[in-house]
Design a protein around this motif. Structure first.
Motif, mmCIF file in Angstrom:
data_model
loop_
_atom_site.group_PDB
_atom_site.id
_atom_site.type_symbol
_atom_site.label_atom_id
_atom_site.label_comp_id
_atom_site.label_asym_id
_atom_site.label_seq_id
_atom_site.Cartn_x
_atom_site.Cartn_y
_atom_site.Cartn_z
ATOM 1 N N ILE A 160 55.803 52.017 41.566
ATOM 2 C CA ILE A 160 54.762 52.161 42.598
ATOM 3 C C ILE A 160 53.499 51.424 42.156
ATOM 4 C CG2 ILE A 160 53.194 53.785 43.760
ATOM 5 C CD1 ILE A 160 55.548 55.862 43.541
ATOM 6 N N ALA A 161 53.094 51.659 40.913
ATOM 7 C CA ALA A 161 51.879 51.031 40.394
ATOM 8 C C ALA A 161 52.004 49.509 40.360
ATOM 9 C CB ALA A 161 51.562 51.573 39.004
ATOM 10 N N ASN A 162 53.164 49.014 39.967
ATOM 11 C CA ASN A 162 53.336 47.566 39.875
ATOM 12 C C ASN A 162 53.419 46.899 41.238
ATOM 13 O OD1 ASN A 162 53.805 46.166 37.023
ATOM 14 N ND2 ASN A 162 54.232 48.347 36.900
ATOM 15 N N VAL A 163 54.086 47.521 42.201
ATOM 16 C CA VAL A 163 54.127 46.951 43.544
ATOM 17 C C VAL A 163 52.719 46.945 44.144
ATOM 18 C CG1 VAL A 163 55.000 47.254 45.906
ATOM 19 C CG2 VAL A 163 56.562 47.498 43.952
ATOM 20 N N ALA A 164 52.010 48.054 44.015
ATOM 21 C CA ALA A 164 50.637 48.110 44.533
ATOM 22 C C ALA A 164 49.750 47.096 43.822
ATOM 23 C CB ALA A 164 50.069 49.521 44.397
ATOM 24 N N GLY A 165 49.874 46.985 42.519
ATOM 25 C CA GLY A 165 49.079 46.022 41.761
ATOM 26 C C GLY A 165 49.375 44.587 42.164
ATOM 27 N N PHE A 166 50.655 44.268 42.346
ATOM 28 C CA PHE A 166 51.055 42.920 42.750
ATOM 29 C C PHE A 166 50.441 42.554 44.098
ATOM 30 C CE2 PHE A 166 54.066 40.087 44.973
ATOM 31 C CZ PHE A 166 54.094 39.013 44.091
ATOM 32 N N PHE A 167 50.514 43.482 45.054
ATOM 33 C CA PHE A 167 49.968 43.157 46.377
ATOM 34 C C PHE A 167 48.451 43.128 46.382
ATOM 35 C CE2 PHE A 167 54.315 43.484 47.537
ATOM 36 C CZ PHE A 167 54.425 42.426 48.423
ATOM 37 N N ASN A 168 47.802 43.879 45.529
ATOM 38 C CA ASN A 168 46.353 43.724 45.411
ATOM 39 C C ASN A 168 46.014 42.315 44.936
ATOM 40 O OD1 ASN A 168 44.560 46.077 46.068
ATOM 41 N ND2 ASN A 168 46.170 47.132 44.936
ATOM 42 N N MET A 169 46.812 41.776 44.016
ATOM 43 C CA MET A 169 46.582 40.412 43.550
ATOM 44 C C MET A 169 46.904 39.399 44.644
ATOM 45 S SD MET A 169 48.119 37.346 42.309
ATOM 46 C CE MET A 169 49.777 37.715 41.816
ATOM 47 N N THR A 170 48.092 39.508 45.245
ATOM 48 C CA THR A 170 48.477 38.494 46.226
ATOM 49 C C THR A 170 47.612 38.549 47.481
ATOM 50 O OG1 THR A 170 50.225 39.878 47.184
ATOM 51 C CG2 THR A 170 50.858 38.380 45.399
ATOM 52 N N ASN A 171 47.143 39.733 47.857
ATOM 53 C CA ASN A 171 46.228 39.835 49.001
ATOM 54 C C ASN A 171 44.978 39.008 48.743
ATOM 55 O OD1 ASN A 171 46.636 43.407 49.836
ATOM 56 N ND2 ASN A 171 47.986 41.676 50.208
ATOM 57 N N ARG A 172 44.464 39.090 47.564
ATOM 58 C CA ARG A 172 43.233 38.373 47.244
ATOM 59 C C ARG A 172 43.457 36.856 47.253
ATOM 60 N NH1 ARG A 172 42.896 43.390 46.174
ATOM 61 N NH2 ARG A 172 40.945 44.485 45.754
ATOM 62 N N VAL A 173 44.588 36.414 46.723
ATOM 63 C CA VAL A 173 44.908 34.983 46.738
ATOM 64 C C VAL A 173 45.100 34.512 48.181
ATOM 65 C CG1 VAL A 173 46.600 33.235 46.050
ATOM 66 C CG2 VAL A 173 45.892 35.002 44.414
ATOM 67 N N ALA A 174 45.853 35.271 48.965
ATOM 68 C CA ALA A 174 46.099 34.874 50.357
ATOM 69 C C ALA A 174 44.800 34.820 51.152
ATOM 70 C CB ALA A 174 47.095 35.835 51.005
ATOM 71 N N SER A 175 43.951 35.808 50.979
ATOM 72 C CA SER A 175 42.680 35.821 51.712
ATOM 73 C C SER A 175 41.756 34.691 51.254
ATOM 74 C CB SER A 175 41.991 37.177 51.544
ATOM 75 O OG SER A 175 42.752 38.184 52.174
ATOM 76 N N ALA A 176 41.679 34.464 49.957
ATOM 77 C CA ALA A 176 40.784 33.440 49.422
ATOM 78 C C ALA A 176 41.192 32.035 49.828
ATOM 79 C CB ALA A 176 40.728 33.536 47.898
ATOM 80 N N THR A 177 42.484 31.834 50.090
ATOM 81 C CA THR A 177 42.964 30.495 50.445
ATOM 82 C C THR A 177 43.259 30.349 51.936
ATOM 83 O OG1 THR A 177 45.289 31.048 50.007
ATOM 84 C CG2 THR A 177 43.976 30.195 48.148
ATOM 85 N N ALA A 178 42.943 31.388 52.719
ATOM 86 C CA ALA A 178 43.224 31.394 54.160
ATOM 87 C C ALA A 178 44.702 31.109 54.438
ATOM 88 C CB ALA A 178 42.319 30.420 54.914
ATOM 89 N N MET A 179 45.578 31.747 53.658
ATOM 90 C CA MET A 179 47.020 31.562 53.835
ATOM 91 C C MET A 179 47.435 32.097 55.211
ATOM 92 S SD MET A 179 50.084 32.799 51.301
ATOM 93 C CE MET A 179 49.262 32.066 49.882
ATOM 94 N N GLN A 180 48.193 31.301 55.928
ATOM 95 C CA GLN A 180 48.619 31.656 57.282
ATOM 96 C C GLN A 180 50.072 32.115 57.289
ATOM 97 O OE1 GLN A 180 46.520 31.711 60.072
ATOM 98 N NE2 GLN A 180 45.142 31.593 58.305
#
Length: 190
Positions: A160-180
């Motif tokens: 649970i912790a690792n899945v949540a941690g991974f998506f916290n990271m990928t959310n930030r990358v996707a938002s910062a790069t305007a990933m569509q």
């Protein structure tokens, strides 16, 4: 036909030609999903980065776990909802709809997981993922015990912790790069 537009606001075109193993992976995605997810296209400017991303993703989301694949997708959506990550909400919201067969569940998780029809175990899991996302430093033994109380093992808590941690990271990358997100995700499982 393949989408040729860049999947982010950054000018980072995919390696061309792709190495044979990467092309094979993309071909499998095209066959199974009907598309190559834009997140993979985004990382394909650097094959080592792509391989690292897909290795972690596949391990967390697809490997054997005490968490079902649907539960892992539910965590992805709740974390992405809190972080307001457009890419992940669209892509993983579609996965929740498809895996659960319940479009209402997918929509509730996108908007506010607390209104979703969840069992006690799922609610505890998503409460923990939400707490990790908004205030990870406040997590104490009682929070882990709440998960144990509803049947999660320590390895499940790790997952649970690792899945949540991974998506916290990928959310930030996707938002910062305007990933569509791929357009195909919007209509899936509705």
């Amino acid at each position: 036909m393949a989408d040729t537009a860049l999947p982010t606001a950054l000018n980072l075109p995919m390696v061309d030609p792709l190495p044979a193993p990467t092309q094979k992976y993309f071909d499998v995605c095209q066959e199974k999903l009907g598309m190559i997810p834009n997140v993979l296209r985004a990382y394909a400017f650097d094959i080592e980065k792509l391989d690292a991303f897909t290795g972690v993703y596949n391990n967390l989301m697809l490997a054997p776990s005490g968490l079902s694949k649907l539960e892992r997708e539910m965590i992805a959506v709740v974390v992405s909802s809190i972080n307001k990550c457009f890419y992940c909400l669209v892509a993983h919201g579609a996965a929740v709809r498809a895996m659960s067969g319940d479009p209402k569940l997918g929509e509730a998780l996108v908007m506010n997981y607390r209104v979703a029809d969840l069992d006690t175990r799922q609610r505890a899991m998503l409460d923990f993922a939400a707490q990790m996302t908004t205030a990870s430093a406040t997590i104490e033994e009682q929070d882990r015990d709440a998960l144990r109380h509803v049947g999660f093992t320590d390895q499940d808590i790790w997952d649970i912790a690792n899945v949540a941690g991974f998506f916290n990271m990928t959310n930030r990358v996707a938002s910062a790069t305007a990933m569509q997100p791929n357009d195909d995700y919007h209509a899936q499982a509705r």
